[in-house]
Design a protein around this motif. Structure first.
Motif, PDB file in Angstrom:
ATOM      1  N   SER A   1      11.381  -7.311   4.288  1.00  0.00           N
ATOM      2  CA  SER A   1      10.466  -6.058   4.765  1.00  0.00           C
ATOM      3  C   SER A   1       9.174  -6.317   4.621  1.00  0.00           C
ATOM      4  O   SER A   1       8.745  -6.352   3.676  1.00  0.00           O
ATOM      5  CB  SER A   1      11.142  -4.829   4.133  1.00  0.00           C
ATOM      6  OG  SER A   1      12.570  -4.594   4.603  1.00  0.00           O
TER       7      SER A   1
ATOM      8  N   TRP B   1       5.288  -5.069   5.574  1.00  0.00           N
ATOM      9  CA  TRP B   1       4.323  -3.803   5.736  1.00  0.00           C
ATOM     10  C   TRP B   1       4.122  -3.361   7.172  1.00  0.00           C
ATOM     11  O   TRP B   1       3.748  -4.223   7.808  1.00  0.00           O
ATOM     12  CB  TRP B   1       3.209  -3.737   4.982  1.00  0.00           C
ATOM     13  CG  TRP B   1       2.517  -2.415   4.785  1.00  0.00           C
ATOM     14  CD1 TRP B   1       1.652  -1.767   5.879  1.00  0.00           C
ATOM     15  CD2 TRP B   1       2.672  -1.369   3.891  1.00  0.00           C
ATOM     16  NE1 TRP B   1       1.205  -0.781   5.372  1.00  0.00           N
ATOM     17  CE2 TRP B   1       1.801  -0.526   3.987  1.00  0.00           C
ATOM     18  CE3 TRP B   1       3.298  -1.563   2.598  1.00  0.00           C
ATOM     19  CZ2 TRP B   1       1.733   0.837   3.232  1.00  0.00           C
ATOM     20  CZ3 TRP B   1       3.133  -0.452   1.824  1.00  0.00           C
ATOM     21  CH2 TRP B   1       2.313   0.673   2.059  1.00  0.00           C
TER      22      TRP B   1
ATOM     23  N   TRP C   1       5.670 -12.659  -6.421  1.00  0.00           N
ATOM     24  CA  TRP C   1       6.244 -12.529  -7.637  1.00  0.00           C
ATOM     25  C   TRP C   1       7.740 -12.578  -7.363  1.00  0.00           C
ATOM     26  O   TRP C   1       8.104 -12.128  -6.138  1.00  0.00           O
ATOM     27  CB  TRP C   1       6.125 -11.417  -8.732  1.00  0.00           C
ATOM     28  CG  TRP C   1       6.015 -10.085  -8.096  1.00  0.00           C
ATOM     29  CD1 TRP C   1       7.013  -9.278  -8.032  1.00  0.00           C
ATOM     30  CD2 TRP C   1       4.886  -9.551  -7.514  1.00  0.00           C
ATOM     31  NE1 TRP C   1       6.851  -8.194  -7.159  1.00  0.00           N
ATOM     32  CE2 TRP C   1       5.447  -8.254  -6.811  1.00  0.00           C
ATOM     33  CE3 TRP C   1       3.521 -10.056  -7.120  1.00  0.00           C
ATOM     34  CZ2 TRP C   1       4.530  -7.434  -6.211  1.00  0.00           C
ATOM     35  CZ3 TRP C   1       2.770  -9.030  -6.227  1.00  0.00           C
ATOM     36  CH2 TRP C   1       3.246  -7.912  -5.790  1.00  0.00           C
TER      37      TRP C   1
ATOM     38  N   THR D   1       1.281  -6.420  -1.593  1.00  0.00           N
ATOM     39  CA  THR D   1       2.717  -6.072  -1.293  1.00  0.00           C
ATOM     40  C   THR D   1       2.799  -5.911   0.216  1.00  0.00           C
ATOM     41  O   THR D   1       3.494  -4.766   0.608  1.00  0.00           O
ATOM     42  CB  THR D   1       3.222  -4.706  -1.995  1.00  0.00           C
ATOM     43  OG1 THR D   1       2.612  -4.775  -3.278  1.00  0.00           O
ATOM     44  CG2 THR D   1       4.863  -4.746  -2.259  1.00  0.00           C
TER      45      THR D   1
ATOM     46  N   SER E   1       8.690  -7.065   0.690  1.00  0.00           N
ATOM     47  CA  SER E   1       9.498  -7.309  -0.268  1.00  0.00           C
ATOM     48  C   SER E   1      10.862  -7.233   0.288  1.00  0.00           C
ATOM     49  O   SER E   1      11.100  -7.005   1.512  1.00  0.00           O
ATOM     50  CB  SER E   1       9.470  -5.765  -0.975  1.00  0.00           C
ATOM     51  OG  SER E   1       9.899  -4.699  -0.370  1.00  0.00           O
TER      52      SER E   1
ATOM     53  N   ARG F   1       0.734   0.516  -5.267  1.00  0.00           N
ATOM     54  CA  ARG F   1       1.161  -0.172  -3.987  1.00  0.00           C
ATOM     55  C   ARG F   1       2.359  -0.476  -4.121  1.00  0.00           C
ATOM     56  O   ARG F   1       2.933  -1.284  -4.866  1.00  0.00           O
ATOM     57  CB  ARG F   1       0.292  -1.152  -3.055  1.00  0.00           C
ATOM     58  CG  ARG F   1       0.735  -1.284  -1.899  1.00  0.00           C
ATOM     59  CD  ARG F   1      -0.096  -2.675  -1.326  1.00  0.00           C
ATOM     60  NE  ARG F   1      -1.457  -2.060  -1.012  1.00  0.00           N
ATOM     61  CZ  ARG F   1      -1.992  -1.556   0.299  1.00  0.00           C
ATOM     62  NH1 ARG F   1      -1.149  -1.858   1.282  1.00  0.00           N
ATOM     63  NH2 ARG F   1      -3.246  -1.332   0.532  1.00  0.00           N
ATOM     64  N   TYR F   2       3.356  -0.105  -3.091  1.00  0.00           N
ATOM     65  CA  TYR F   2       4.824  -0.643  -3.048  1.00  0.00           C
ATOM     66  C   TYR F   2       5.588  -0.349  -1.736  1.00  0.00           C
ATOM     67  O   TYR F   2       5.045  -0.083  -0.843  1.00  0.00           O
ATOM     68  CB  TYR F   2       5.597   0.604  -4.035  1.00  0.00           C
ATOM     69  CG  TYR F   2       5.476   1.910  -3.674  1.00  0.00           C
ATOM     70  CD1 TYR F   2       4.559   2.780  -4.079  1.00  0.00           C
ATOM     71  CD2 TYR F   2       6.808   2.395  -2.902  1.00  0.00           C
ATOM     72  CE1 TYR F   2       4.481   3.903  -3.594  1.00  0.00           C
ATOM     73  CE2 TYR F   2       6.510   3.651  -2.457  1.00  0.00           C
ATOM     74  CZ  TYR F   2       5.600   4.656  -2.922  1.00  0.00           C
ATOM     75  OH  TYR F   2       5.232   5.735  -2.288  1.00  0.00           O
ATOM     76  N   TYR F   3       6.607  -1.048  -1.661  1.00  0.00           N
ATOM     77  CA  TYR F   3       7.441  -0.977  -0.438  1.00  0.00           C
ATOM     78  C   TYR F   3       8.899  -1.117  -0.883  1.00  0.00           C
ATOM     79  O   TYR F   3       9.299  -1.801  -1.583  1.00  0.00           O
ATOM     80  CB  TYR F   3       6.899  -2.415   0.174  1.00  0.00           C
ATOM     81  CG  TYR F   3       7.350  -2.151   1.775  1.00  0.00           C
ATOM     82  CD1 TYR F   3       6.508  -1.427   2.653  1.00  0.00           C
ATOM     83  CD2 TYR F   3       8.379  -2.660   2.345  1.00  0.00           C
ATOM     84  CE1 TYR F   3       6.591  -1.343   3.835  1.00  0.00           C
ATOM     85  CE2 TYR F   3       8.554  -2.405   4.025  1.00  0.00           C
ATOM     86  CZ  TYR F   3       7.754  -1.784   4.471  1.00  0.00           C
ATOM     87  OH  TYR F   3       8.140  -1.600   5.885  1.00  0.00           O
ATOM     88  N   TYR F   4       9.705  -0.406  -0.119  1.00  0.00           N
ATOM     89  CA  TYR F   4      11.198  -0.547  -0.506  1.00  0.00           C
ATOM     90  C   TYR F   4      11.906  -0.470   0.820  1.00  0.00           C
ATOM     91  O   TYR F   4      11.370  -0.139   1.802  1.00  0.00           O
ATOM     92  CB  TYR F   4      11.553   0.689  -1.313  1.00  0.00           C
ATOM     93  CG  TYR F   4      11.321   1.831  -0.559  1.00  0.00           C
ATOM     94  CD1 TYR F   4      12.180   2.576   0.361  1.00  0.00           C
ATOM     95  CD2 TYR F   4      10.161   2.776  -0.652  1.00  0.00           C
ATOM     96  CE1 TYR F   4      11.946   3.727   1.177  1.00  0.00           C
ATOM     97  CE2 TYR F   4       9.682   3.884  -0.039  1.00  0.00           C
ATOM     98  CZ  TYR F   4      10.787   4.265   0.737  1.00  0.00           C
ATOM     99  OH  TYR F   4      10.524   5.616   1.698  1.00  0.00           O
ATOM    100  N   SER F   5      13.158  -0.999   0.566  1.00  0.00           N
ATOM    101  CA  SER F   5      14.328  -1.157   1.716  1.00  0.00           C
ATOM    102  C   SER F   5      15.602  -0.715   1.034  1.00  0.00           C
ATOM    103  O   SER F   5      15.683  -0.887  -0.181  1.00  0.00           O
ATOM    104  CB  SER F   5      14.282  -2.358   2.346  1.00  0.00           C
ATOM    105  OG  SER F   5      13.174  -2.864   2.825  1.00  0.00           O
TER     106      SER F   5
ATOM    107  N   SER G   1      13.234   1.148   5.676  1.00  0.00           N
ATOM    108  CA  SER G   1      12.105   0.845   4.770  1.00  0.00           C
ATOM    109  C   SER G   1      10.905   1.544   5.016  1.00  0.00           C
ATOM    110  O   SER G   1      10.606   1.891   6.259  1.00  0.00           O
ATOM    111  CB  SER G   1      11.802  -0.651   4.988  1.00  0.00           C
ATOM    112  OG  SER G   1      11.580  -1.172   6.248  1.00  0.00           O
TER     113      SER G   1
ATOM    114  N   GLY H   1       6.910   2.466   2.355  1.00  0.00           N
ATOM    115  CA  GLY H   1       6.215   2.190   1.111  1.00  0.00           C
ATOM    116  C   GLY H   1       5.093   3.210   1.059  1.00  0.00           C
ATOM    117  O   GLY H   1       4.911   3.920   1.682  1.00  0.00           O
ATOM    118  N   GLY H   2       4.283   2.844   0.133  1.00  0.00           N
ATOM    119  CA  GLY H   2       3.090   3.647  -0.188  1.00  0.00           C
ATOM    120  C   GLY H   2       1.858   2.773  -0.457  1.00  0.00           C
ATOM    121  O   GLY H   2       2.059   1.863  -1.221  1.00  0.00           O
TER     122      GLY H   2
ATOM    123  N   ALA I   1      13.092  -2.758  -3.854  1.00  0.00           N
ATOM    124  CA  ALA I   1      11.596  -2.408  -4.040  1.00  0.00           C
ATOM    125  C   ALA I   1      10.730  -3.712  -4.843  1.00  0.00           C
ATOM    126  O   ALA I   1      11.210  -4.227  -5.507  1.00  0.00           O
ATOM    127  CB  ALA I   1      11.340  -1.166  -4.249  1.00  0.00           C
ATOM    128  N   SER I   2       9.647  -3.539  -4.444  1.00  0.00           N
ATOM    129  CA  SER I   2       8.486  -4.530  -5.247  1.00  0.00           C
ATOM    130  C   SER I   2       7.062  -3.669  -5.187  1.00  0.00           C
ATOM    131  O   SER I   2       6.882  -2.668  -3.983  1.00  0.00           O
ATOM    132  CB  SER I   2       8.321  -5.843  -4.565  1.00  0.00           C
ATOM    133  OG  SER I   2       7.791  -5.811  -3.366  1.00  0.00           O
ATOM    134  N   GLY I   3       6.394  -3.984  -5.938  1.00  0.00           N
ATOM    135  CA  GLY I   3       4.963  -3.351  -5.730  1.00  0.00           C
ATOM    136  C   GLY I   3       3.944  -3.995  -6.723  1.00  0.00           C
ATOM    137  O   GLY I   3       4.539  -4.614  -7.357  1.00  0.00           O
TER     138      GLY I   3
END
Lengths: 188, 225
Positions: free
Chosen positions: A70, A72, A104, A138, A141, B109-113, B122, B124-125, B184-186
């Motif tokens: 995914s 941004w 990472w 990021t 992800s 900062r992060y993003y998720y699905s 998906s 994020g912020g 998620a990751s951030g």
């Protein structure tokens, strides 16, 4: 992994600013289940590079893997590939974000040894995060590097995978902050 | 010469040793003996057993967050496992959110699905006051789990970052009560520093406390380099 499992630290490889490949060798063959963690960037003025892994440094086209990333502001990147390596994650150049940019991942490996209890192809999955060439942190992800070292593509059967070689396909070097760590579960 | 060995004891070699012709040796380690000298050669690496629970907190239903403080800097990686208890009294779902080092600034900062009802979603912020590492927990019938990993958390050179995966069922009922699975990751955009404290909580989503019986356990993996 069940809570309470004893995880054994197999080893760590770290970049030095000049090496394009890092290898974790002498992987024990008394387990078939491993965890790999990593954080990395590469020495380059502008471009990101894919961090890829090869089993026993086999550079033949014997790997199949999938991705679901995914990004941004964009649609997920979904794909399946047959290549001479398995791509884990794109790592950013060390010029990005004042040198702070990283990528990472958390990965799992199975069937690296040829125990009769689990004779499947050596396989892995990776959950990744990080940056490529973009300026924000990021930008993506997801899951990538989910695949196998495939017997039907010629991966040798009856052979333990005792080394994992990590390479930056763009040719740059791992920064000194790049660290890859392998852990072994005591049982398969 | 160092002292600390005894003479005249029966001994067995450890590892590869030259052949011996007698059952007695002049230098034998004794139990509980502490070495004062080491060989100039290369010693094999110590096989470490490292998946250590650092601390566990069990929520009692009256609080929305908990902070792990004084996190040891001796591990290579951190893992946080949050298991939410079932809740029949909550009117909203709640997230698993994380802050580090007590930082409540706009530095996350992060993003998720996640997969939900046969489709993927998906988002994020950026400039957020916390990471969202697990989304929409709050089942009335099933406990759910969020696993978060932070590589190289004790480094002052690497940006604090995480990956996570989770599964959950929302509090919605009927046709909306789909199971979800996601990841998620951030990364942290503030001043880079080793992670010495970590706060886990709902942090403003759903105005909920974690249900009684929800646990958060922090683990250490490996050895810091």
């Amino acid at each position: 992994m069940a809570v309470g499992d004893q995880l054994q630290f197999v080893g760590e490889v770290q970049g030095d600013g000049s090496a394009n490949s890092l290898t974790i060798s002498d992987i024990p063959t008394d387990s078939q289940s491993f965890i790999l963690t990593g954080i990395a960037a590469h020495v380059h003025s502008s471009y990101s590079s894919d961090l890829v892994v090869r089993f026993n440094n086999d550079s033949n086209t014997r790997y199949r893997w999938t991705q679901y990333l995914s990004s941004w502001g964009g649609n997920p990147a979904v794909g399946q590939y047959q290549t001479s390596y398995i791509t884990i994650v794109a790592v950013p150049p060390n010029t990005l974000n004042s040198g702070k940019a990283r990528s990472w991942f958390y990965a799992e490996f199975w069937n690296l040894s040829q125990k009769s209890t689990s004779p499947g192809s050596p396989s892995m999955m990776a959950e990744v995060g990080g940056k490529n060439n973009t300026t924000g942190d990021t930008p993506y992800s997801g899951m990538q590097g989910c695949g196998s070292y495939v017997y039907s593509d010629g991966a040798p059967t009856g052979t333990d995978v005792t080394s994992l070689t990590f390479t930056l396909t763009a040719g740059g070097a791992f920064t000194a902050e790049s660290k890859l760590r392998l852990y072994k579960r005591p049982t398969s | 010469m160092p002292t600390g060995y005894e003479s005249g004891k029966t001994w067995s070699p450890i590892g590869a040793q030259p052949a011996v012709s007698t059952s007695a040796a002049s230098r034998v380690w004794t139990m509980n003996e502490v070495a004062s000298y080491v060989s100039a050669g290369t010693w094999p690496p110590v096989l470490e057993f490292v998946f250590d629970p650092i601390a566990t907190h069990t929520f009692d239903g009256s609080t929305a967050s908990y902070t792990f403080t004084s996190i040891p800097q001796t591990y290579a990686d951190l893992r946080l496992i949050t298991k939410t208890a079932v809740s029949g009294s909550h009117s909203n779902d709640y997230h698993v959110a994380v802050q580090i080092n007590g930082d409540t600034g706009s530095n996350y900062r992060y993003y998720y699905s996640y997969i939900y009802s046969y489709s993927t979603q998906s988002s994020g912020g950026s400039g957020a006051s916390r990471w969202l590492v697990g989304m929409n927990f709050g089942s009335t019938t099933l406990p759910y789990t969020c696993i978060m990993d932070m590589p190289d958390y004790s480094s002052s050179d690497n940006v604090p970052a995480f990956t996570s995966r989770y599964g959950q069922t929302s509090l919605d009922t009927g046709t909306n009560a789909y199971n979800r699975t996601g990841w998620a990751s951030g990364s942290f955009e503030g001043t880079i520093a080793a992670v010495t404290s970590l706060t886990v909580g709902t942090m403003g989503y759903g105005s909920s406390n974690y249900p009684n019986g929800t646990t958060a356990t922090l683990y250490g993996m490996g050895t810091a380099s």
